[in-house]
Scaffold this motif. Structure first.
Motif, short mmCIF file in Angstrom:
data_model
loop_
_atom_site.label_atom_id
_atom_site.label_comp_id
_atom_site.label_asym_id
_atom_site.label_seq_id
_atom_site.Cartn_x
_atom_site.Cartn_y
_atom_site.Cartn_z
N GLU A 171 0.84 -1.19 0.00
CA GLU A 171 0.00 0.00 0.00
C GLU A 171 0.88 1.24 0.00
O GLU A 171 1.71 1.43 0.89
N LEU A 172 0.72 2.10 -1.01
CA LEU A 172 1.56 3.27 -1.16
C LEU A 172 0.84 4.52 -0.69
O LEU A 172 -0.40 4.58 -0.70
N PRO A 173 1.56 5.53 -0.26
CA PRO A 173 0.92 6.79 0.15
C PRO A 173 0.17 7.44 -1.01
O PRO A 173 0.50 7.22 -2.18
N ARG A 182 -3.79 -0.43 -7.76
CA ARG A 182 -5.16 -0.87 -8.09
C ARG A 182 -6.19 0.19 -7.73
O ARG A 182 -7.39 -0.06 -7.86
N HIS A 183 -5.77 1.34 -7.29
CA HIS A 183 -6.70 2.40 -6.91
C HIS A 183 -7.16 3.16 -8.15
O HIS A 183 -6.40 3.37 -9.11
N THR A 223 -4.56 4.67 -10.87
CA THR A 223 -3.69 5.79 -10.54
C THR A 223 -2.26 5.32 -10.30
O THR A 223 -2.02 4.16 -9.93
N ASP A 224 -1.32 6.19 -10.52
CA ASP A 224 0.10 5.95 -10.24
C ASP A 224 0.48 6.72 -8.98
O ASP A 224 0.20 7.93 -8.88
N ARG A 225 1.13 6.04 -8.06
CA ARG A 225 1.50 6.66 -6.80
C ARG A 225 3.00 6.57 -6.57
O ARG A 225 3.69 5.77 -7.21
#
Length: 413
Positions: A171-173, A182-183, A223-225
């Motif tokens: 899980e990334l900020p 996957r968001h 989205t890219d995080r």
């Protein structure tokens, strides 16, 4: 002059070549006078004896100073830096020359008795002092003072391989970056198509699907995080033999991970545990952060912070950061630090830089087999706790070793 270091050292005084020559002549003449019963020769050497008796009255300074510029220089492996050293103005007449240092390659560019300029470089990372030998002659010429002074320091940084290293899936900020998640959010990768809702932007409307279905539909994208990556380097003392050689690759691996993270727009930091001076540098972005990390790894400058104890400071590890540790996994304190980070909710990966039997004084096949089994059990126990340990043999690159890290979708607490 900017970035100039003045180093002072105590002179060690001894008889000068002139004094030794005079003493030799006096001894020979006195021996001839005694053996040949020629007292007239004593009158001949009387002035020389008087000169030697005044050696304690010679005026001699207690210390000498050497100016080095730049005082601290940085370069990468096999690069050349120009360093200069010269005697300070208050130093009496003397000579200065550069001494040879193991691993440091120097070539004199220009110089005289009071100043020397060299081109210095090294094929291996580390700290290399520009060591000079100073010889000062007292006012009467009967005494010579010598001192060895490190006029400047050359810090050679390791060159990281260009291959990018991946990070485990976690899980990334919620921060815009380059890692696909996957968001649903702004991005370029297709995720799904859903009916239009009030508030959706018109540029997200999929007109071809809307025309077929008769109602407005929008395209959702993944989205890219960005990630926070912190490397842990084990700086504790290692036994002589292969374990010592393996720790040299730990810094190269940490440099490669930091380099990849910063190129991807992620924040990167470093924590060095063990040794006499544990230190850390907070995570940040930008090209300048790469050089800050290298400074912190070698203990250069003042931008890093020192710490105490065997655990990583909480301020050094941002919430949700991915932690990559490099160690021989021989120090229990470093393993406890990895376990503590895992309990805080971080995704922790330990890269084992040790290969095979760590001791050079014994090669018993049974002991080596038992050692391999014990390491396998340690890998299993650490994985059960939550710390993934991957071996990094000398025959493969770090990116290949990191590809063995299992995906763990874990939310940070």
């Amino acid at each position: 002059m900017a970035d100039t270091r003045s180093t002072e050292a105590v002179l060690r005084w001894s008889a000068s070549p002139l004094t030794r020559s005079i003493a030799t002549c006096v001894g020979v003449v006195l021996a001839i006078a005694v053996i040949g019963a020629r007292w007239q020769l004593i009158a001949f050497v009387a002035p020389m004896l008087g000169l030697l008796s005044s050696i304690d009255w010679q005026r001699r300074p207690a210390t000498t100073s050497v100016l080095g510029y730049p005082g601290t220089a940085r370069c990468f492996e096999n690069e050349q830096m120009q360093l200069s050293a010269e005697l300070a103005e208050e130093t009496p007449v003397g000579t200065l020359h550069v001494c040879a240092i193991p691993g440091l390659q120097t070539e004199v560019i220009s110089g005289d008795d009071a100043r020397t300029t060299v081109s210095a470089g090294a094929p291996r990372w580390g700290r290399y002092p520009l060591r000079t030998q100073v010889e000062v002659v007292a006012a009467g010429g009967l005494l010579t003072g010598t001192a060895t002074i490190d006029a400047a320091d050359l810090f050679v940084f390791p060159v990281a391989p260009p291959q990018p290293t991946g990070i485990p899936r976690t899980e990334l900020p919620d921060r815009l970056g380059t890692h696909l998640t996957r968001h649903i959010g702004p991005g370029v990768e297709f995720a799904d198509i859903r009916p239009y809702l009030p508030g959706d932007q018109l540029r997200t409307v999929n007109w071809s699907v809307s025309a077929r279905r008769g109602t407005l539909h929008v395209t959702e994208r993944l989205t890219d995080r960005a990630a926070d990556v912190v490397v842990l380097v084990d700086m504790s003392a290692q036994p002589a033999g292969p374990a010592t050689a393996a720790t040299e690759r730990a810094l190269r691996g940490a440099t490669q991970v930091v380099q990849t993270a910063l190129r991807n727009g992620d924040r990167a930091g470093i924590v060095g545990l063990g040794g006499s001076r544990p230190r850390w540098l907070g995570a940040d972005i930008g090209r300048r952060q790469f050089y800050r990390v290298l400074d912190a790894a070698l203990g250069v400058g003042s931008e890093y912070l020192n710490t105490a104890g065997t655990l990583a400071p909480r301020a050094a590890i941002p919430p949700g950061a991915v932690v990559v540790g490099f160690s021989t996994m021989l120090d229990t304190g470093f393993a406890l630090a990895l376990i503590d980070l895992c309990k805080r909710g971080h995704t922790v990966v330990a890269v084992d830089v040790l290969e095979g039997w760590p001791f050079a004084d014994s090669h018993d096949p049974i002991l080596e087999r038992m050692w391999a089994l014990q390491r396998s059990a340690m890998y299993r126990d650490m994985k059960v706790i939550g710390v993934d340990v991957v071996p990094w043999p000398g025959g493969i690159t770090l990116d290949q070793a990191m590809s063995l890290v299992p995906d763990r979708a874990r939310r940070s607490s």
